[in-house]
Design a protein around this motif. Sequence first.
Motif, PDB file in Angstrom:
ATOM      1  N   ILE A   1       0.863  -1.179   0.000  1.00 30.59           N
ATOM      2  CA  ILE A   1       0.000   0.000   0.000  1.00 30.59           C
ATOM      3  C   ILE A   1       0.902   1.232   0.000  1.00 30.59           C
TER       4      ILE A   1
ATOM      5  N   ASN B   1      -5.444  -0.293  -8.076  1.00 31.00           N
ATOM      6  CA  ASN B   1      -5.089  -1.663  -7.718  1.00 31.00           C
ATOM      7  C   ASN B   1      -4.426  -2.332  -8.908  1.00 31.00           C
TER       8      ASN B   1
ATOM      9  N   ILE C   1     -10.394  -2.046  -0.527  1.00 27.08           N
ATOM     10  CA  ILE C   1      -9.396  -2.700  -1.375  1.00 27.08           C
ATOM     11  C   ILE C   1      -9.724  -4.181  -1.464  1.00 27.08           C
TER      12      ILE C   1
ATOM     13  N   ALA D   1       2.911   3.797   5.767  1.00 26.31           N
ATOM     14  CA  ALA D   1       3.122   3.752   4.316  1.00 26.31           C
ATOM     15  C   ALA D   1       4.520   4.275   3.974  1.00 26.31           C
TER      16      ALA D   1
ATOM     17  N   VAL E   1      -1.314   3.278   8.420  1.00 24.36           N
ATOM     18  CA  VAL E   1      -2.266   2.489   7.653  1.00 24.36           C
ATOM     19  C   VAL E   1      -3.059   1.610   8.620  1.00 24.36           C
TER      20      VAL E   1
ATOM     21  N   VAL F   1      -9.657   0.194   4.346  1.00 27.98           N
ATOM     22  CA  VAL F   1      -8.428   0.896   4.729  1.00 27.98           C
ATOM     23  C   VAL F   1      -8.760   2.322   5.162  1.00 27.98           C
TER      24      VAL F   1
ATOM     25  N   CYS G   1      -1.466  -1.273  -4.256  1.00 25.77           N
ATOM     26  CA  CYS G   1      -2.583  -0.339  -4.120  1.00 25.77           C
ATOM     27  C   CYS G   1      -1.998   1.040  -3.818  1.00 25.77           C
TER      28      CYS G   1
END
Length: 835
Positions: free
Chosen positions: A159, A276, A230, A181, A171, A258, A289
């Motif tokens: 991600i 994605n 997601i 992230a 996240v 998320v 993602c």
Amino acid sequence: MIFSELMNFFLRYFTAMLVLVGLLFAWLIFRHVKRRFPTTKIATPIRGARIARRAEALLLTLFAGITFIAHASRAGVGLRESILGQFSPLYARINFIAFTAIALAILIAGLFTWAGRMLTGFVILAASVILLALWTSGGYPGAGFIPASVARINATYTIAVESEGFRGVEVWINGVHVGSAPLRMPLDTMVAQIPDWPSPPPDFNTEVKYAQQYHSTGTWRVSKRIWTLIKIPDPQCLTYDSLRSNSFEKNPQKEFYVQLRYAGEIGLVDPGSVNNSHMSSGAEAQSFCTLIAIFPQHDDRLRTLLNQARLADYHPDDAWFQAIETYQDGGWRAIRKAADTEPAIMQLLDGWARWKYKLAGVRTSQDAWQAFQLIRDQAHASGEYSTAGVAGRAVELLADQLDSDRLAGLAVSLMPQTQSFAYSYGTSNGDLQFGASAEGGGVDVGQGMQFNGYFSSSDSLPISAYPVAHALWIQWKHRIGRAIIQQQVVPAVIAWHYDTNSLIAMTIISTFGGSAADDFLQRQNWSASDSNTFNLGHFGANINRWFYALATLQDPAGDKFREEHLDEIITLAEKFFPDFALNWRPDMDWIMVDPRVAKRFWPRFAQLAREKSRDQSLSLQWAYLRRMGRDADAEMYLDAFRQTRTTQSDLDNAEYSELIKLPNPLRTAVIESLIEELNSNGRHYRQLFTESDSRDDVNNIQRFIAQLQSYITPVDQAARQAQSDFDQLQNLAPGLPDDRRQQLILWLSHDGGSSPVVGLFASSERSELRALAPFGIDAVPTPANRQLLTKLLLDADPAVSEHAQAAQSRLKILGNIDPATLTSSLNLKSAESRR
């Protein structure tokens, strides 16, 4: 980790190692036979048979062992993936057992044949090879022995968050904090740690935030969400068979929700921006993602902090620099973004660099070197370097004080240990920038970003070397230590990469030049057409790299070579343009180095532009002429206009992107020649001006002429747009509509404060427009805007002066805010420790 690195090394050099092992075995057999059969003795038949049998055993075992290693080390047969951790633990264990059993069987067969049990040994050996073939055939390793459900691979999910350059975004997935992230974790771990949510969270559809977008013509809202859905492949269904059959994306999906958080603030994500993607290579599977998020409270704090610096006339105190340091990349990116319309704000980047690296205390070359080493150490620790950032700006401020001989020596010492490098480059505030990351590739450095080079973690150029390259380039541009660079760095580059097809190495040699470069290049076979070539990339042709290097050599020897081989160089230049496209790239800039080449190639380039790129042919031609600078005259621009049959959009782009960038008096001369041509031969151009407009073509031509005349006065695009907006408002009947007034106030209070329209409002004859100016002044309180405020405070109209007084009060409150409350959320002490 060490074991994986060793295995990578083994697999990379497997062929060479196999040859060495074969030679070693042959040498051992030869020594053994020679020792058993000396030339002075005659061996008995029994002894000869035994030696022959043992030699046979060695050869059979060697053959089987080589076959085993050749199969087991190839990608896709199981052992390699098991060693490198690409299979699930159970499947990897089964593969280890199977290959170990086969290897032991081969060894046992060799022992049997050594002992004289030839038949038994041969049978075991044959069975081992057959079993190896059976195991490595089929849809996946062991397909004939184990079910597909067991043959699962390891897969990862990444991600990434795009959020204006700041880091540390938390996240949260299904209410669980899984890291910051960019986040990369195995799918198995992800599924095991995160609880299943059978349905979306209660506020998934209802809790929708809106990010305001402001413009001089209106205000609108863009939908953002605090939750992002997601979908990832179910790791229990990711089998080796499905991966090899390219059905990875068709696996059953699991849904997760998320949420991004930073400093207690929930990020807003545009649902339409969620990207994605899935990728598989060999036995590796990855899902990605990318979320584009905004954090309005964070952005407001940064905006307020920059406004405090504007109040201080771009010379804030240490407390301010401590606060801006917590924003890391986001801080200097915000400064550079503002500098596009507010060049004076770049003083903040200079002050930040001086504060962070204590440049005020640099008095001697040794002081400068110590500060430079600190920059290199921090680049190594962070794993990143960007010439556009604070460290890059510090290098530019230090470069002239660095000892050139010492700097060149450092650069030379870094070359032998480096075989690969990867970097990004682009433009920021009109200047070329580059950057690199220890993970390969580059970093975001500005507009038009591109990547160059190749990356290998084992022998890549260390990040601490990029400040060295940056400092060398600054010294070269400032004409400092050029002789040292030519005498030390250029020979080292030649020794470093002369025998590869590295375009960057050839570019370095040709740019710096010097006697070493001249002697080296002129000794090469630069006249050959079918050897010593490299591919230009970008769908270009193969060219002789030595000829290219000499054609681009920027010293007296290069000037002489271009004079003697101008026709061949023009042919070379044409090879940079493939048959189906004509886009200018940075690797074509060499054409402009020598005015003779640029002028000689111009007719051919113009022809190519008209033949290959009709939709942008005039823009391309005028861009070429603009790059020629003083070597292109107004007649050449006019001739391109006469010869080109293009589109209205291309003509508009040629005006806005090229014509207005020309310096005076050239711009005036070009415009006057175009106007004269249109007045004399307007009928010839009517079709161009009626292509997308049904109105009278003569009026369209006159309208275009009037537009050209407005370009004679040197006005930038922002000022032109501001004048247009202001003229429309000025021409309105008295009494600005209330909704229009509210729209303007919202715009000025946010994005419009940096527009030149603020000054136009402040000097308007209409008081209702003057009353709007204070909203833009306190939104962006530059020194120039605050001077306008002083005038408005004395305005005769009470409505104007009241708004000015309110703006002045807001600015006083702004000046009293403690910068420590405006940090990005990181601890100030930790920021101080990184200095």
